[in-house]
Design a protein around this motif. Structure first.
Motif, mmCIF file in Angstrom:
data_model
loop_
_atom_site.group_PDB
_atom_site.id
_atom_site.type_symbol
_atom_site.label_atom_id
_atom_site.label_comp_id
_atom_site.label_asym_id
_atom_site.label_seq_id
_atom_site.Cartn_x
_atom_site.Cartn_y
_atom_site.Cartn_z
ATOM 1 N N PRO A 1 0.835 -1.217 0.000
ATOM 2 C CA PRO A 1 0.000 0.000 0.000
ATOM 3 C C PRO A 1 0.863 1.258 0.000
ATOM 4 C CG PRO A 1 -0.778 -1.585 1.625
ATOM 5 C CD PRO A 1 0.556 -2.091 1.139
ATOM 6 N N PRO A 2 0.306 2.364 -0.486
ATOM 7 C CA PRO A 2 1.088 3.608 -0.608
ATOM 8 C C PRO A 2 1.685 4.105 0.704
ATOM 9 C CG PRO A 2 -0.951 3.771 -1.851
ATOM 10 C CD PRO A 2 -1.040 2.502 -1.065
ATOM 11 N N LEU A 3 0.981 3.965 1.816
ATOM 12 C CA LEU A 3 1.450 4.509 3.094
ATOM 13 C C LEU A 3 2.269 3.516 3.904
ATOM 14 C CD1 LEU A 3 -1.721 6.500 4.231
ATOM 15 C CD2 LEU A 3 0.284 7.310 2.962
ATOM 16 N N SER A 4 2.504 2.334 3.373
ATOM 17 C CA SER A 4 3.281 1.323 4.081
ATOM 18 C C SER A 4 4.748 1.410 3.675
ATOM 19 C CB SER A 4 2.739 -0.074 3.783
ATOM 20 O OG SER A 4 1.394 -0.197 4.193
ATOM 21 N N PRO A 5 5.654 1.004 4.553
ATOM 22 C CA PRO A 5 7.076 0.983 4.177
ATOM 23 C C PRO A 5 7.320 -0.050 3.082
ATOM 24 C CG PRO A 5 6.752 -0.100 6.289
ATOM 25 C CD PRO A 5 5.449 0.543 5.935
ATOM 26 N N PRO A 6 8.289 0.180 2.222
ATOM 27 C CA PRO A 6 8.551 -0.778 1.140
ATOM 28 C C PRO A 6 9.056 -2.111 1.688
ATOM 29 C CG PRO A 6 10.271 0.885 1.240
ATOM 30 C CD PRO A 6 9.210 1.322 2.186
ATOM 31 N N PRO B 1 12.204 7.741 -0.825
ATOM 32 C CA PRO B 1 12.216 8.118 0.603
ATOM 33 C C PRO B 1 13.333 7.393 1.337
ATOM 34 C CG PRO B 1 10.437 6.576 0.140
ATOM 35 C CD PRO B 1 11.018 6.958 -1.185
ATOM 36 N N VAL B 2 13.862 8.040 2.366
ATOM 37 C CA VAL B 2 14.906 7.417 3.181
ATOM 38 C C VAL B 2 14.310 6.181 3.866
ATOM 39 C CG1 VAL B 2 16.449 7.739 5.142
ATOM 40 C CG2 VAL B 2 16.038 9.618 3.554
ATOM 41 N N GLY C 1 21.168 2.106 4.616
ATOM 42 C CA GLY C 1 21.695 3.202 3.807
ATOM 43 C C GLY C 1 21.325 3.109 2.345
ATOM 44 N N HIS C 2 20.916 1.922 1.907
ATOM 45 C CA HIS C 2 20.463 1.708 0.530
ATOM 46 C C HIS C 2 19.445 0.588 0.521
ATOM 47 C CE1 HIS C 2 22.673 4.256 -2.253
ATOM 48 N NE2 HIS C 2 23.806 4.029 -1.604
ATOM 49 N N TYR C 3 18.515 0.666 -0.413
ATOM 50 C CA TYR C 3 17.648 -0.470 -0.680
ATOM 51 C C TYR C 3 18.453 -1.541 -1.430
ATOM 52 C CZ TYR C 3 13.755 2.699 0.395
ATOM 53 O OH TYR C 3 12.900 3.582 1.014
#
Length: 284
Positions: free
Chosen positions: A93-98, A171-172, A236-238
């Motif tokens: 969902p859009p508001l959830s963290p990836p 987003p961070v 620090g990175h995905y």
């Protein structure tokens, strides 16, 4: 020289296809009523025909592909598997963290670094030293050894990274653990996609292998793996940033090699050694 037969006269004749596999019967003939066949004429006016490749496969051919070309076969199976996964997976969902598998795999390290700021700072300092090693080596190959390929590759890479990083500003990651001694130094802002840390290390490692510095290249690869783990542990990175950085290092090293080849051809062209005549006694 006789003119080639017209397509209309060609269509009146039966077309014989020579099988590629010895397992086919010699008298196998294909008719235009049975199969659409591509036809062409060679310089002597003779007809040259092709049939679809899969029509000539045998069980032995399939077994040969599976045993001698196992890597593409595995990739083909993965293609089908991930098609099923992609089309049945519920999206975030859009508001959830990836969702990031690398973050899940490094949860213990993240908890350790969260509870030990001094350890996090020490590892950040070591990572910054490694980035300095990459930079020093890449500049050394150009300024001292006179081999600019690694430097050109790094310039290509960071230019592309700047364009992509600005175009899509991610987003961070939640739980990011910054440090004042990390690179970029001072917890300043930075682009997430893609990882310049990883790409720079790959560029240096590939250059080392070109000049037979195998031991140093393996050292850089090992440090790069540790760097990837630390970047995931500190958020620090995905994961996709790190994977793309690996591919970017290989890609831009190859592009820098192509650039050097084109430049050498241009220099030879100016000296009259190579070139294509332009019809006026000059070469371009």
């Amino acid at each position: 020289m006789a003119a080639p037969p017209s397509p209309r006269s060609f269509l009146k004749h039966r077309i014989s296809i020579k099988p590629l596999s010895p397992h086919h019967r010699h008298d196998d003939l294909l008719n235009l009523n049975d199969l659409m066949v591509v036809a062409d004429f060679d310089k002597g006016g003779r007809t040259v025909t092709w049939a679809p490749s899969f029509m000539q496969w045998t069980r032995q051919d399939v077994f040969h592909v599976a045993t001698h070309h196992w890597l593409p076969s595995v990739c083909g199976a993965c293609l089908l598997f991930f098609m099923g996964v992609e089309y049945t997976l519920s999206m975030v969902p859009p508001l959830s963290p990836p969702f990031d598998f690398g973050f899940i795999a490094t949860r213990p390290l993240h908890r350790l670094l969260s509870s030990s700021p001094d350890l996090n700072t020490f590892l950040a300092f070591l990572n910054t030293m490694f980035v300095g090693m990459q930079t020093t080596y890449i500049l050394w190959t150009w300024l001292i050894e006179g081999r600019p390929r690694a430097t050109i590759s790094a310039l290509f890479m960071f230019t592309c990274r700047g364009i992509l990083g600005y175009s899509t500003q991610l987003p961070v990651p939640e739980g990011f653990l910054g440090s004042g001694v990390d690179f970029p130094v001072g917890n300043v802002s930075f682009f997430l996609f893609f990882s310049g840390h990883v790409a720079g290390s790959v560029i240096a490692s590939l250059d080392m292998r070109r000049v037979r510095r195998q031991e140093l290249a393996w050292l850089f690869d090992a440090l790069n793996v540790l760097q990837v783990i630390r970047l995931l542990g500190t958020r620090g990175h995905y994961t996709i940033d790190l994977a793309a950085g690996l591919g970017a290092g290989v890609l831009f090293d190859g592009l820098a090699g192509k650039y050097e080849e084109r430049r050498k051809m241009g220099v030879k062209d100016k000296k009259g050694e190579v070139g294509i005549p332009d019809g006026h006694g000059e070469r371009k």
